[in-house]
Structures are given as structure tokens and as C-alpha cells.
Design an enzyme around this catalytic site. Structure first.
Site, short mmCIF file in Angstrom:
data_model
loop_
_atom_site.label_atom_id
_atom_site.label_comp_id
_atom_site.label_asym_id
_atom_site.label_seq_id
_atom_site.Cartn_x
_atom_site.Cartn_y
_atom_site.Cartn_z
N ARG A 16 1.01 -1.55 0.09
CA ARG A 16 -0.29 -0.27 0.15
C ARG A 16 0.52 1.24 0.16
NH1 ARG A 16 -2.77 -0.58 4.25
NH2 ARG A 16 -2.03 1.09 5.53
N TYR B 44 -16.25 16.97 -16.61
CA TYR B 44 -16.64 15.59 -17.03
C TYR B 44 -17.87 15.18 -15.17
CZ TYR B 44 -16.40 10.37 -15.73
OH TYR B 44 -16.63 8.91 -15.66
N ASP C 46 -7.16 18.84 -15.06
CA ASP C 46 -7.64 17.32 -15.45
C ASP C 46 -6.65 16.94 -16.71
OD1 ASP C 46 -8.36 15.36 -16.66
OD2 ASP C 46 -9.84 15.32 -15.52
N LYS D 118 -7.47 6.20 -20.13
CA LYS D 118 -7.68 6.38 -21.55
C LYS D 118 -6.04 7.26 -22.60
CE LYS D 118 -11.01 7.98 -19.37
NZ LYS D 118 -12.30 6.54 -19.55
N1 PLP Z 1 -11.20 13.39 -15.99
C1 PLP Z 1 -11.79 13.25 -17.01
C2 PLP Z 1 -11.57 14.39 -18.20
C3 PLP Z 1 -12.74 12.02 -17.71
O1 PLP Z 1 -13.67 11.91 -19.36
C4 PLP Z 1 -12.65 10.86 -16.71
C5 PLP Z 1 -13.55 9.43 -17.07
O2 PLP Z 1 -14.23 9.69 -18.39
C6 PLP Z 1 -12.20 10.37 -15.97
C7 PLP Z 1 -11.23 12.37 -15.60
C8 PLP Z 1 -12.68 9.86 -14.45
O3 PLP Z 1 -11.30 8.40 -15.03
P1 PLP Z 1 -11.63 7.00 -14.57
O4 PLP Z 1 -13.14 6.62 -15.17
O5 PLP Z 1 -10.13 6.33 -15.16
O6 PLP Z 1 -12.42 6.93 -13.41
#
Ligand code: PLP
Length: 405
Positions: free
Chosen positions: A63, A121, A194, A219
């Protein structure tokens, strides 16, 4: 007489925990192996004690760290900041876990107030509303593409964290990251960016004043639709807080997923270049189709943030997401279009080698009330395309057939 070891003990110990033999040459695997061990020991307890106390580098418990995950963290830090920047990263079990860790770290010793972009998001908006607000954090939403409104909000709310996406999901807005970074620094407020949609190939938010950069590794960075993960990169005192918090809450990424992410990242720049080039051609083509009401793509000269795009994006790359509205379409018509796709995968996610189409009203922004969705400009005729590495003419042919279904 040699004591016979039971088969039960042999099954547990044989083959494992090998020490280097005398005169054995030390070998180095050419890629980082998957280290699955949950714990580690040393020749003596004194060494383990020093590792536990962070006096010397080493591993102690899964961890707290793992050699495979450490390698991934080093790799993504180098992509976002270059080597020797003093920054470091924490890989987490998902992108959402990474956003949670970044916000919790930023707010640890700061005011419990967040200024967040209204263009985020859906699950990030959900986390702010369902986790941070009930925990007593004041969240203020602002249009980050309105510089004056943002400056006023930062002045009024004196946030402990500012949260935005470099390219917003799903309308692909591009706030003036350089100006947001300057405002954040002037207010001594940590900026969390992000960078999932843009990736460090298109923009590196640390160069514009970010203190935390977050990715969904699921992604573009991993890129093959076979693993989930997230990562937070930061520096200074915040890095120490991030790591200490992670030891306690344990959102860590497992070694198998770290391995897959690392393997994927080796080809990420090549994939991303091709995806961006494909996306540009597809956006242009969509713009000529009578069935299409409106195209959202950062390179479009009619894009509302075109000045920011020109100033901030490098290498003629504009990301590989294209959103578009289908003329007069309701949910039924959008479903017909998506059911007619033969190559593009109608599934949730983005950034993979294969093209994917998503219906934001049903998926990424499903939990947002329809009225609020409409206010955000996410209409029922909007679809979001994540462009893959296939031959661009095949993607266009698939879209053409689906648009006429
Ligand atoms: N940030 C963005 C811009 C996203 O599009 C997504 C998911 O689609 C996330 C964060 C969250 O990622 P995760 O699905 O790996 O938790």
C-alpha cells in the site's frame, strides 16, 4: 541428519525470495516486471526500519509503494515535467480516485473552498456535489472561459483549490490555462488541472502554473481499453502530503494495471499524433455534412476559444476528441445512429486505439438533471467521438453510413 521439510512448507517457500549468489552478475530486466509481492524484507531488521522511516529508498508494504507502480509514476512525471523537476506522482486505482487524492491533498492545510470550472466531466461534478460539499467544502462553479468571472470568483471565495480540465468534456472548451495559472499563483491557490483529454503531448499544465496535474490513465496514456487507473503529479510539500495521505487511504494502483499502463505509454506519442491528425480530418468532414448541426473541435476556426488554442497548444495538435450535434435529433435518432455503427465502438470511455462514440446525455453526464445539462450546452442531439488510430477513410465511411441510418 537433515530434517525433512514438509511438502506444505516447500509449496510455500521453494523458488521464492532468492538472494543474489556469490559471484552472480547482477542482471537488469529490459522492461519493468510485474512485482506482485504485498510486502518486502531485507537481510536485517535495521534496514527495514530505515526503509519504513523513509531514511533510505526501498519497499516495505504494497500500500506504500510497489516497484512496478514506482516505475510508472517516474515515467508519467517525466512526461508531464521532464526529469529532475523535483516533482513526483501517485498512481491511483482510477482517474476519479486521482482527482479525489489531488483535491484532498490540496485542501489538507488550506481553506475548504474550491473554485471549479462549470465545464467538467460529469462524475467530477458528481464527486464535488456528493462527496466534497457534504463534507463541508464550499464549491463555487464558474465559467473558466470567462476570465473576468473567474478572477472575481477567486477574489471573492479565496479558494483552497482551483479545478479545471485543459480540454473540457464533452464540449471541448479550452480555458486560458496560462491566465488561470497566473490568477491561481497570485492568489496562492493550488491549481489542479485534469489533463486527460489533452495529454502532455498537446500541453503541459505545469508550464502554465498548475500545482497538480491529474490523468485518467484509463484513456490516452494506457490507450488500449484494457486497464483502469489514474495518476496525480505534484511537487514540494504537496507531494509529501499526497504520499502520506495515500499510505492511509490506500487508493493505490495494483502492479498488473501499472504494468499495462507503462506498456501502453511507450507508444502513446505515436498513437496520439495519429489520433489528433485523424480527428482534424474527421472534424472538417463532419462540418460539411448536411445532417450535422454543429461540430465542436478546438482547431475549428469558429471554436469560441480559438485564441487560447492557438497560444497554448503545440505541434499542430488539437486533441483527438470531436463532438457534434445531429440536426433535429432526439434520443431515438441518436440511438439509431449509434446502433448503425459497424467499426466505431458505441461504448463509454475514450482515448483508445479504436474509435469510440458516446452519448453524453446517457453516459458521462447522465446524473446531471436535464435542465442543468441544457444550461451547460449538452443537448440531447450531442454525441462525442473519441477518434482512434484506424485509417481515417474507414472512420469517415462508418460515420457516413450511420448518419444516414
Ligand atoms: N477525467 C476525465 C476528463 C474523464 O473523461 C474521466 C473519465 O471519463 C475521468 C477523469 C475519470 O477517469 P476514470 O474513469 O479512470 O476514473
Amino acid at each position: 541428519m537433515e530434517k525433512k521439510v514438509s511438502l506444505h512448507s516447500t509449496a510455500v517457500h521453494a523458488g521464492d525470495r532468492k538472494r543474489p549468489q556469490k559471484d552472480q552478475a547482477v542482471f537488469v530486466p529490459v522492461t519493468t516486471p510485474i512485482h506482485t509481492a504485498a510486502s518486502y524484507f531485507y537481510e536485517d531488521m535495521e534496514t527495514l526500519d530505515r526503509v519504513f522511516g523513509n531514511e533510505i529508498p526501498g519497499q516495505s508494504y504494497g500500500r506504500y509503494g510497489n516497484p512496478t507502480t514506482d516505475a510508472l509514476e517516474e515515467l508519467v512525471t517525466a512526461l508531464e515535467c521532464g526529469p529532475d523537476s523535483g516533482a513526483g506522482a501517485l498512481a491511483c486505482s482510477s482517474g476519479m480516485a486521482a482527482i479525489h487524492m489531488a483535491l484532498s491533498t490540496a485542501l489538507m492545510d488550506r481553506r475548504k473552498s474550491i473554485v471549479a470550472a462549470s465545464q467538467l466531466y460529469g462524475a467530477t461534478l458528481g464527486m464535488l456535489a456528493k462527496v466534497f460539499e457534504p463534507a463541508g467544502v464550499n464549491v463555487h462553479y464558474v465559467d473558466f472561459c470567462d476570465d473576468a468571472a473567474l478572477a472575481a470568483a477567486i477574489k471573492e471565495h479565496r479558494p483552497g483549490a482551483i479545478l479545471m480540465e485543459t480540454i473540457s468534456n464533452p464540449l471541448l472548451r479550452v480555458p486560458a490555462l496560462d491566465r488561470v495559472g497566473a490568477l491561481a499563483q497570485a492568489a496562492s491557490a493550488p491549481l489542479i488541472v485534469d489533463n486527460t483529454f489533452a495529454t502532455p503531448l498537446v500541453i503541459r499544465p505545469f508550464e502554465h502554473g498548475a500545482l497538480f496535474v491529474v490523468h485518467s490513465l484509463t484513456k490516452y496514456l494506457s490507450g488500449h481499453g484494457d486497464t483502469m487507473g489514474g495518476i496525480v503529479i505534484t511537487k514540494g510539500d504537496d507531494l509529501a502530503v499526497l504520499r502520506s495521505l495515500s499510505r492511509t487511504v490506500g487508493f493505490t494502483l495494483g502492479p498488473f494495471d501499472s504494468y499495462l499502463a507503462m506498456r501502453g505509454i511507450k507508444t502513446f506519442p505515436l498513437r496520439m499524433e495519429k489520433q489528433c491528425a485523424n480527428a482534424r480530418k474527421i472534424a472538417e468532414w463532419l462540418g460539411t455534412q448536411p445532417e450535422v448541426e454543429r461540430v465542436y473541435f478546438p482547431a475549428d476556426p469558429k471554436h469560441p476559444d480559438t485564441e487560447n488554442v492557438k497560444r497554448l497548444f503545440s505541434g499542430g495538435l488539437f486533441g483527438a476528441m470531436v463532438s457534434f450535434e445531429v440536426k433535429g435529433a432526439d434520443r431515438e435518432r441518436v440511438f439509431r445512429l449509434m446502433n448503425a455503427l459497424r467499426m466505431i465502438v458505441p461504448a463509454t470511455s475514450l482515448g483508445d486505439v479504436h474509435s469510440m462514440m458516446l452519448y453524453p446525455a446517457m453516459a458521462s453526464h447522465r446524473d446531471i438533471a436535464p435542465k442543468h445539462r441544457a444550461r451547460l450546452g449538452i443537448h440531447d442531439n450531442l454525441v462525442r467521438l473519441s477518434v482512434g488510430i484506424e485509417a481515417v477513410e474507414d472512420i469517415i465511411a462508418d460515420l457516413d453510413t450511420a448518419l444516414h441510418a
